[in-house]
Design a protein around this motif. Structure first.
Motif, mmCIF file in Angstrom:
data_model
loop_
_atom_site.group_PDB
_atom_site.id
_atom_site.type_symbol
_atom_site.label_atom_id
_atom_site.label_comp_id
_atom_site.label_asym_id
_atom_site.label_seq_id
_atom_site.Cartn_x
_atom_site.Cartn_y
_atom_site.Cartn_z
ATOM 1 N N ALA A 35 -2.919 -0.509 -6.107
ATOM 2 C CA ALA A 35 -4.091 -1.119 -5.467
ATOM 3 C C ALA A 35 -5.096 -0.050 -5.039
ATOM 4 O O ALA A 35 -6.323 -0.242 -5.175
ATOM 5 C CB ALA A 35 -3.659 -1.959 -4.275
ATOM 6 N N GLN A 36 -4.601 1.053 -4.526
ATOM 7 C CA GLN A 36 -5.492 2.139 -4.109
ATOM 8 C C GLN A 36 -6.210 2.747 -5.312
ATOM 9 O O GLN A 36 -7.414 3.043 -5.242
ATOM 10 C CB GLN A 36 -4.692 3.197 -3.345
ATOM 11 C CG GLN A 36 -4.196 2.708 -1.989
ATOM 12 C CD GLN A 36 -3.161 3.620 -1.359
ATOM 13 O OE1 GLN A 36 -2.516 4.424 -2.044
ATOM 14 N NE2 GLN A 36 -2.973 3.501 -0.055
ATOM 15 N N HIS A 37 -5.496 2.922 -6.407
ATOM 16 C CA HIS A 37 -6.141 3.406 -7.632
ATOM 17 C C HIS A 37 -7.147 2.374 -8.152
ATOM 18 O O HIS A 37 -8.248 2.735 -8.580
ATOM 19 C CB HIS A 37 -5.083 3.692 -8.708
ATOM 20 C CG HIS A 37 -4.442 5.030 -8.590
ATOM 21 N ND1 HIS A 37 -3.404 5.292 -7.717
ATOM 22 C CD2 HIS A 37 -4.688 6.214 -9.233
ATOM 23 C CE1 HIS A 37 -3.036 6.556 -7.826
ATOM 24 N NE2 HIS A 37 -3.790 7.136 -8.736
ATOM 25 N N ALA A 38 -6.765 1.102 -8.112
ATOM 26 C CA ALA A 38 -7.655 0.040 -8.595
ATOM 27 C C ALA A 38 -8.960 0.013 -7.800
ATOM 28 O O ALA A 38 -10.042 -0.206 -8.364
ATOM 29 C CB ALA A 38 -6.955 -1.309 -8.501
ATOM 30 N N GLU A 39 -8.841 0.230 -6.506
ATOM 31 C CA GLU A 39 -10.036 0.280 -5.657
ATOM 32 C C GLU A 39 -10.977 1.384 -6.116
ATOM 33 O O GLU A 39 -12.193 1.176 -6.235
ATOM 34 C CB GLU A 39 -9.596 0.508 -4.206
ATOM 35 C CG GLU A 39 -10.687 0.407 -3.180
ATOM 36 C CD GLU A 39 -10.116 0.354 -1.778
ATOM 37 O OE1 GLU A 39 -10.260 -0.698 -1.128
ATOM 38 O OE2 GLU A 39 -9.527 1.361 -1.332
ATOM 39 N N ASP A 40 -10.425 2.554 -6.408
ATOM 40 C CA ASP A 40 -11.238 3.686 -6.865
ATOM 41 C C ASP A 40 -11.806 3.448 -8.260
ATOM 42 O O ASP A 40 -12.847 4.018 -8.617
ATOM 43 C CB ASP A 40 -10.405 4.971 -6.864
ATOM 44 C CG ASP A 40 -10.008 5.418 -5.464
ATOM 45 O OD1 ASP A 40 -10.686 5.026 -4.490
ATOM 46 O OD2 ASP A 40 -9.001 6.152 -5.342
ATOM 47 N N LEU A 41 -11.114 2.617 -9.051
ATOM 48 C CA LEU A 41 -11.528 2.378 -10.436
ATOM 49 C C LEU A 41 -12.489 1.198 -10.576
ATOM 50 O O LEU A 41 -12.835 0.819 -11.696
ATOM 51 C CB LEU A 41 -10.293 2.146 -11.313
ATOM 52 C CG LEU A 41 -9.381 3.362 -11.514
ATOM 53 C CD1 LEU A 41 -8.060 2.949 -12.161
ATOM 54 C CD2 LEU A 41 -10.069 4.434 -12.341
ATOM 55 N N GLY A 42 -12.879 0.589 -9.466
ATOM 56 C CA GLY A 42 -13.892 -0.456 -9.510
ATOM 57 C C GLY A 42 -13.381 -1.863 -9.724
ATOM 58 O O GLY A 42 -14.177 -2.773 -9.994
ATOM 59 N N TYR A 43 -12.078 -2.082 -9.598
ATOM 60 C CA TYR A 43 -11.549 -3.440 -9.717
ATOM 61 C C TYR A 43 -12.044 -4.291 -8.542
ATOM 62 O O TYR A 43 -12.161 -3.806 -7.411
ATOM 63 C CB TYR A 43 -10.014 -3.421 -9.751
ATOM 64 C CG TYR A 43 -9.453 -2.997 -11.088
ATOM 65 C CD1 TYR A 43 -9.077 -3.949 -12.039
ATOM 66 C CD2 TYR A 43 -9.299 -1.653 -11.407
ATOM 67 C CE1 TYR A 43 -8.560 -3.561 -13.269
ATOM 68 C CE2 TYR A 43 -8.793 -1.260 -12.640
ATOM 69 C CZ TYR A 43 -8.432 -2.218 -13.573
ATOM 70 O OH TYR A 43 -7.928 -1.834 -14.795
#
Length: 335
Positions: A35-43
């Motif tokens: 989720a933290q990576h997804a936040e950074d990736l614009g999801y």
């Protein structure tokens, strides 16, 4: 008509899959990291699905896990994809999500479905009057809406922590039934085309043709789920996908096990993947390199016209899964 993939929001459906040799605690840690990576990736959003009595899925206490994910992120929307409403009291659902909506303002989504998310014996153990609740699904959705309404303060039964709290409701479906309800209530509609693609286009047509504007939504809004396994090459993605093939074989045969590590694509696994039952269930499983997945995703978006795409990835290794979602974000950003 011109088509711009960069205009389509992209999101994640998370089942908190437990890999062989792992455990729920490690799975929850990986879900938060994703989720933290997804936040950074614009999801746009990170939804969790409710399932029960499955060793391979750890998202059974869905509202609790939503709180964990929302507490460890800053801006990505977190929600249920979905809460299986016939398993629950509408009052309790309103209280749980009203609380989440107050703790994480303007970041919580409430997706509601009517399937059990488990086998029938377990469904009976969850709620003995579940079948009555299935038939009352439209009424119970309305009850939740009422509990969230600021005007409910004068009612004898109140979810005080939910009144006036902004938590948008989404209707989930895997057939045409819920499309009618979502259209009638003027609510956004999410379709489970990642495992039940057969009625996708019929359901979308029903929803679009019968949509009535509401206080929550002025125009139709649709989300479709797809399976994504992206890797640096087609061969690498095919190898990773062997875990998905084994998992789906377990679902189809009733022998559900932990997510198994990938292996070479044997003749037996290839034959399984080409089985008609597999092909029907995984029609929208886009597996391959970034270029391959991009082509399939663009074709899907142009064919369906959905407003948002939601990806689910059944991948054994956490780093492989992070890589897959990174590649998919690049696709959706036109890179």
């Amino acid at each position: 008509m011109s088509f711009n993939i960069k205009s389509i929001p992209y999101s994640i459906l998370e089942l908190a899959s437990v890999s062989a040799g792992s455990n729920p605690a490690e799975t929850f840690k990986n879900s938060l990291d994703l989720a933290q990576h997804a936040e950074d990736l614009g999801y746009t959003r990170f939804w969790l699905a409710e399932h029960h009595n499955m060793v391979s899925i750890a998202s059974s206490a869905t509202a609790v896990l939503i709180g964990h994910i929302a507490g460890g992120t800053k801006k990505i929307r977190v929600g249920s994809g979905g809460i299986m409403l016939p398993n629950h009291s509408p009052l309790i659902v309103a209280e749980q999500f009203g609380t989440l909506g107050s703790l994480f303002a303007n970041r919580i989504d409430l997706g509601l479905g009517r399937a059990p998310g488990t086998d029938q014996i377990t469904a009976q153990a969850i709620r003995s009057d579940r079948m009555q609740a299935v038939y009352k699904f439209p009424e119970e959705v309305s009850q939740i809406q009422q509990y969230f309404s600021a005007e409910n303060h004068s009612s004898k039964v109140r979810a005080t922590v939910a009144e006036g709290v902004e938590v948008p409701i989404y209707i989930l479906g895997s057939s045409t039934d819920s499309a009618h309800l979502a259209a009638e209530k003027g609510l956004p509609y999410a379709f489970a085309s990642h495992f039940a693609p057969a009625q996708l286009f019929d359901a979308l047509n029903i929803y679009y043709n019968n949509f009535r504007p509401s206080a929550q939504l002025k125009e139709p809004y649709t989300i479709a789920c797809i399976n994504i396994i992206a890797a640096d090459t087609d061969a690498a993605a095919e190898r990773i996908s062997t875990s998905l093939i084994r998992m789906m074989y377990g679902v189809l045969t009733g022998n559900i096990d932990y997510m198994q590590p990938p292996s070479e694509m044997t003749a037996e696994l290839k034959e399984l993947s080409e089985n008609p039952a597999f092909q029907r269930m995984l029609k929208y499983a886009f597996i391959g390199s970034k270029e391959t997945v991009k082509t399939k995703t663009e074709e899907f978006l142009q064919a369906t016209g959905v407003n948002e795409i939601m990806a689910v990835s059944h991948i054994y290794d956490h780093n492989d899964r992070l890589r897959s979602y990174k590649l998919f974000s690049e696709i959706m950003n036109g890179n």
